[in-house]
Write a protein that holds these residues in place. Sequence first.
Motif, PDB file in Angstrom:
ATOM      1  N   GLN A  65      33.892  24.090  30.339  1.00 27.99           N
ATOM      2  CA  GLN A  65      34.333  25.013  29.288  1.00 27.99           C
ATOM      3  C   GLN A  65      35.706  25.560  29.650  1.00 27.99           C
ATOM      4  O   GLN A  65      35.943  25.959  30.789  1.00 27.99           O
ATOM      5  CB  GLN A  65      33.351  26.181  29.115  1.00 27.99           C
ATOM      6  CG  GLN A  65      33.718  27.097  27.950  1.00 27.99           C
ATOM      7  CD  GLN A  65      32.799  28.300  27.832  1.00 27.99           C
ATOM      8  OE1 GLN A  65      32.611  29.032  28.807  1.00 27.99           O
ATOM      9  NE2 GLN A  65      32.211  28.515  26.662  1.00 27.99           N
ATOM     10  N   LEU A  66      36.610  25.588  28.669  1.00 28.77           N
ATOM     11  CA  LEU A  66      37.934  26.156  28.879  1.00 28.77           C
ATOM     12  C   LEU A  66      38.292  26.993  27.652  1.00 28.77           C
ATOM     13  O   LEU A  66      38.327  26.482  26.537  1.00 28.77           O
ATOM     14  CB  LEU A  66      38.977  25.062  29.094  1.00 28.77           C
ATOM     15  CG  LEU A  66      40.415  25.547  29.335  1.00 28.77           C
ATOM     16  CD1 LEU A  66      40.497  26.407  30.592  1.00 28.77           C
ATOM     17  CD2 LEU A  66      41.376  24.360  29.449  1.00 28.77           C
ATOM     18  N   VAL A  67      38.533  28.277  27.898  1.00 27.93           N
ATOM     19  CA  VAL A  67      38.882  29.218  26.834  1.00 27.93           C
ATOM     20  C   VAL A  67      40.234  29.827  27.161  1.00 27.93           C
ATOM     21  O   VAL A  67      40.477  30.230  28.311  1.00 27.93           O
ATOM     22  CB  VAL A  67      37.819  30.333  26.714  1.00 27.93           C
ATOM     23  CG1 VAL A  67      38.227  31.357  25.657  1.00 27.93           C
ATOM     24  CG2 VAL A  67      36.448  29.752  26.407  1.00 27.93           C
ATOM     25  N   GLN A  68      41.105  29.879  26.178  1.00 28.71           N
ATOM     26  CA  GLN A  68      42.373  30.597  26.335  1.00 28.71           C
ATOM     27  C   GLN A  68      42.401  31.714  25.304  1.00 28.71           C
ATOM     28  O   GLN A  68      42.194  31.475  24.115  1.00 28.71           O
ATOM     29  CB  GLN A  68      43.573  29.665  26.133  1.00 28.71           C
ATOM     30  CG  GLN A  68      44.909  30.322  26.494  1.00 28.71           C
ATOM     31  CD  GLN A  68      46.088  29.394  26.226  1.00 28.71           C
ATOM     32  OE1 GLN A  68      46.546  29.278  25.102  1.00 28.71           O
ATOM     33  NE2 GLN A  68      46.582  28.743  27.284  1.00 28.71           N
ATOM     34  N   SER A  69      42.645  32.938  25.768  1.00 32.45           N
ATOM     35  CA  SER A  69      42.623  34.065  24.850  1.00 32.45           C
ATOM     36  C   SER A  69      43.718  35.058  25.213  1.00 32.45           C
ATOM     37  O   SER A  69      44.156  35.132  26.371  1.00 32.45           O
ATOM     38  CB  SER A  69      41.261  34.762  24.890  1.00 32.45           C
ATOM     39  OG  SER A  69      40.991  35.251  26.197  1.00 32.45           O
ATOM     40  N   PRO A  70      44.194  35.839  24.236  1.00 31.50           N
ATOM     41  CA  PRO A  70      45.240  36.820  24.514  1.00 31.50           C
ATOM     42  C   PRO A  70      44.688  38.052  25.214  1.00 31.50           C
ATOM     43  O   PRO A  70      43.521  38.415  25.044  1.00 31.50           O
ATOM     44  CB  PRO A  70      45.767  37.171  23.111  1.00 31.50           C
ATOM     45  CG  PRO A  70      44.604  36.929  22.215  1.00 31.50           C
ATOM     46  CD  PRO A  70      43.852  35.776  22.807  1.00 31.50           C
ATOM     47  N   SER A  71      45.536  38.692  26.000  1.00 25.23           N
ATOM     48  CA  SER A  71      45.168  39.961  26.618  1.00 25.23           C
ATOM     49  C   SER A  71      45.003  41.013  25.523  1.00 25.23           C
ATOM     50  O   SER A  71      45.816  41.082  24.596  1.00 25.23           O
ATOM     51  CB  SER A  71      46.252  40.397  27.596  1.00 25.23           C
ATOM     52  OG  SER A  71      46.074  41.758  27.953  1.00 25.23           O
ATOM     53  N   PRO A  72      43.970  41.844  25.604  1.00 26.12           N
ATOM     54  CA  PRO A  72      43.787  42.879  24.580  1.00 26.12           C
ATOM     55  C   PRO A  72      44.886  43.931  24.590  1.00 26.12           C
ATOM     56  O   PRO A  72      45.117  44.597  23.583  1.00 26.12           O
ATOM     57  CB  PRO A  72      42.427  43.494  24.933  1.00 26.12           C
ATOM     58  CG  PRO A  72      42.194  43.148  26.361  1.00 26.12           C
ATOM     59  CD  PRO A  72      42.886  41.847  26.592  1.00 26.12           C
ATOM     60  N   THR A  73      45.595  44.071  25.709  1.00 27.37           N
ATOM     61  CA  THR A  73      46.662  45.067  25.799  1.00 27.37           C
ATOM     62  C   THR A  73      48.026  44.508  25.434  1.00 27.37           C
ATOM     63  O   THR A  73      48.940  45.251  25.104  1.00 27.37           O
ATOM     64  CB  THR A  73      46.730  45.675  27.215  1.00 27.37           C
ATOM     65  OG1 THR A  73      46.934  44.617  28.164  1.00 27.37           O
ATOM     66  CG2 THR A  73      45.435  46.403  27.541  1.00 27.37           C
ATOM     67  N   ASP A  74      48.171  43.162  25.514  1.00 31.96           N
ATOM     68  CA  ASP A  74      49.442  42.518  25.177  1.00 31.96           C
ATOM     69  C   ASP A  74      49.164  41.110  24.687  1.00 31.96           C
ATOM     70  O   ASP A  74      48.960  40.197  25.479  1.00 31.96           O
ATOM     71  CB  ASP A  74      50.371  42.493  26.398  1.00 31.96           C
ATOM     72  CG  ASP A  74      51.752  41.932  26.077  1.00 31.96           C
ATOM     73  OD1 ASP A  74      51.928  41.378  24.967  1.00 31.96           O
ATOM     74  OD2 ASP A  74      52.644  42.037  26.928  1.00 31.96           O
ATOM     75  N   PRO A  75      49.143  40.899  23.352  1.00 31.03           N
ATOM     76  CA  PRO A  75      48.782  39.592  22.816  1.00 31.03           C
ATOM     77  C   PRO A  75      49.738  38.470  23.180  1.00 31.03           C
ATOM     78  O   PRO A  75      49.427  37.296  22.977  1.00 31.03           O
ATOM     79  CB  PRO A  75      48.764  39.825  21.296  1.00 31.03           C
ATOM     80  CG  PRO A  75      49.365  41.154  21.061  1.00 31.03           C
ATOM     81  CD  PRO A  75      49.349  41.907  22.329  1.00 31.03           C
ATOM     82  N   THR A  76      50.901  38.808  23.755  1.00 31.88           N
ATOM     83  CA  THR A  76      51.821  37.748  24.183  1.00 31.88           C
ATOM     84  C   THR A  76      51.404  37.161  25.531  1.00 31.88           C
ATOM     85  O   THR A  76      51.919  36.119  25.937  1.00 31.88           O
ATOM     86  CB  THR A  76      53.266  38.279  24.294  1.00 31.88           C
ATOM     87  OG1 THR A  76      53.341  39.253  25.352  1.00 31.88           O
ATOM     88  CG2 THR A  76      53.713  38.922  22.985  1.00 31.88           C
ATOM     89  N   ILE A  77      50.498  37.834  26.228  1.00 31.86           N
ATOM     90  CA  ILE A  77      49.996  37.355  27.518  1.00 31.86           C
ATOM     91  C   ILE A  77      48.683  36.617  27.287  1.00 31.86           C
ATOM     92  O   ILE A  77      47.724  37.189  26.768  1.00 31.86           O
ATOM     93  CB  ILE A  77      49.792  38.512  28.511  1.00 31.86           C
ATOM     94  CG1 ILE A  77      51.121  39.208  28.805  1.00 31.86           C
ATOM     95  CG2 ILE A  77      49.162  38.002  29.804  1.00 31.86           C
ATOM     96  CD1 ILE A  77      50.987  40.444  29.666  1.00 31.86           C
ATOM     97  N   LEU A  78      48.645  35.332  27.656  1.00 34.79           N
ATOM     98  CA  LEU A  78      47.438  34.527  27.483  1.00 34.79           C
ATOM     99  C   LEU A  78      46.711  34.365  28.808  1.00 34.79           C
ATOM    100  O   LEU A  78      47.318  34.366  29.878  1.00 34.79           O
ATOM    101  CB  LEU A  78      47.805  33.156  26.917  1.00 34.79           C
ATOM    102  CG  LEU A  78      48.472  33.167  25.544  1.00 34.79           C
ATOM    103  CD1 LEU A  78      48.874  31.756  25.136  1.00 34.79           C
ATOM    104  CD2 LEU A  78      47.550  33.780  24.499  1.00 34.79           C
ATOM    105  N   ARG A  79      45.398  34.217  28.716  1.00 36.74           N
ATOM    106  CA  ARG A  79      44.573  34.101  29.922  1.00 36.74           C
ATOM    107  C   ARG A  79      43.604  32.933  29.790  1.00 36.74           C
ATOM    108  O   ARG A  79      43.138  32.619  28.691  1.00 36.74           O
ATOM    109  CB  ARG A  79      43.795  35.409  30.138  1.00 36.74           C
ATOM    110  CG  ARG A  79      44.679  36.643  30.223  1.00 36.74           C
ATOM    111  CD  ARG A  79      43.873  37.922  30.235  1.00 36.74           C
ATOM    112  NE  ARG A  79      43.031  38.034  29.049  1.00 36.74           N
ATOM    113  CZ  ARG A  79      42.142  39.011  28.852  1.00 36.74           C
ATOM    114  NH1 ARG A  79      41.994  39.951  29.763  1.00 36.74           N
ATOM    115  NH2 ARG A  79      41.404  39.053  27.760  1.00 36.74           N
TER     116      ARG A  79
END
Length: 224
Positions: free
Chosen positions: A202-216
Motif C-alpha cells: 500500500q502506498l498513500v500520498q497525502s497533503p499535510s493538514p497544516t500545509d497542503p503544499t507539503i506531501l507525505r
Amino acid sequence: MAEDPDVASRRIAKESLDRDDPSGWFEHLYSAASEGQAVVPWDRGTAHPMLLEWVEEAQPEGNGKTALVVGAGTGWDAELIADCGYVTTAFDISPTAIETARSNHPDSKAHYQVADLLAPPAEWRHAFDLVVEIYTVQALPIALQSQAIKQVTEQVGPGGTLLVIAAARPDDVPDEDVQGPPWPLTRAAIQSFTAPDLRLIQLVQSPSPTDPTILRWRAEYLRD
C-alpha cells in the motif's frame, strides 16, 4: 525573539555535518530542547497522525507479536504501538531522547534503548513482526539514506509488516537543491524499501493538514 524550531534544527544539523558527524545532531537537538534552548520540530506530544490513521484502518492485533519503532524520539509513537499489544522495542541514537521518553512515560510497556540505525544490534535482524519508521531516514543526509533504508528493512521478520511515514519529494528535484534537514524521500526512495521477499502492498500520498503544499508518504510493506 526565539529562534524558529526549523531554523534551529537545520543550524544544529549543519554544525554536526561540518564536524563530519551526520547523525550527532539528534543528540545536540534533544539536549538543547531538554534545557529549553530549542524545540524538537517533530515532537507533537502525541503519536503521528498518519500512524494513528493506520492503526485505525488496519486494526493491528499485537498480542504475542513484537514491534520495533525506529528513531523513537520522546516515545509517543512507541506508546501507541505498545498499546496495540505488541512487545515493543523503541530506540533512538540520542541518549537524551531516550531519557525523555522514559520520563514522559514512566509506566510504559515499551522498552526504550539507545541504538544506532546504521549499526543496529545483530539480534534484531529479521526479529520483528512490525517495524515502524517515521521521519528518521529523511532526517539523515541523502548520501546515508540508502544505508539507513537497508537497515530498516533488515529488521522485518518473516511474515512481518513494515510501515514507513515520510515527507515526499518529487523525483525531478535534484539532491543538491534539497536543503535539509529534512531531506524528503522521492518515490524511488520509497520503492527502495522493497526486496525480493519484502513487497510494497500500500502506498498513500497525502497533503499535510497544516500545509497542503507539503506531501507525505505512508507506505506499507509485507515480508513473505
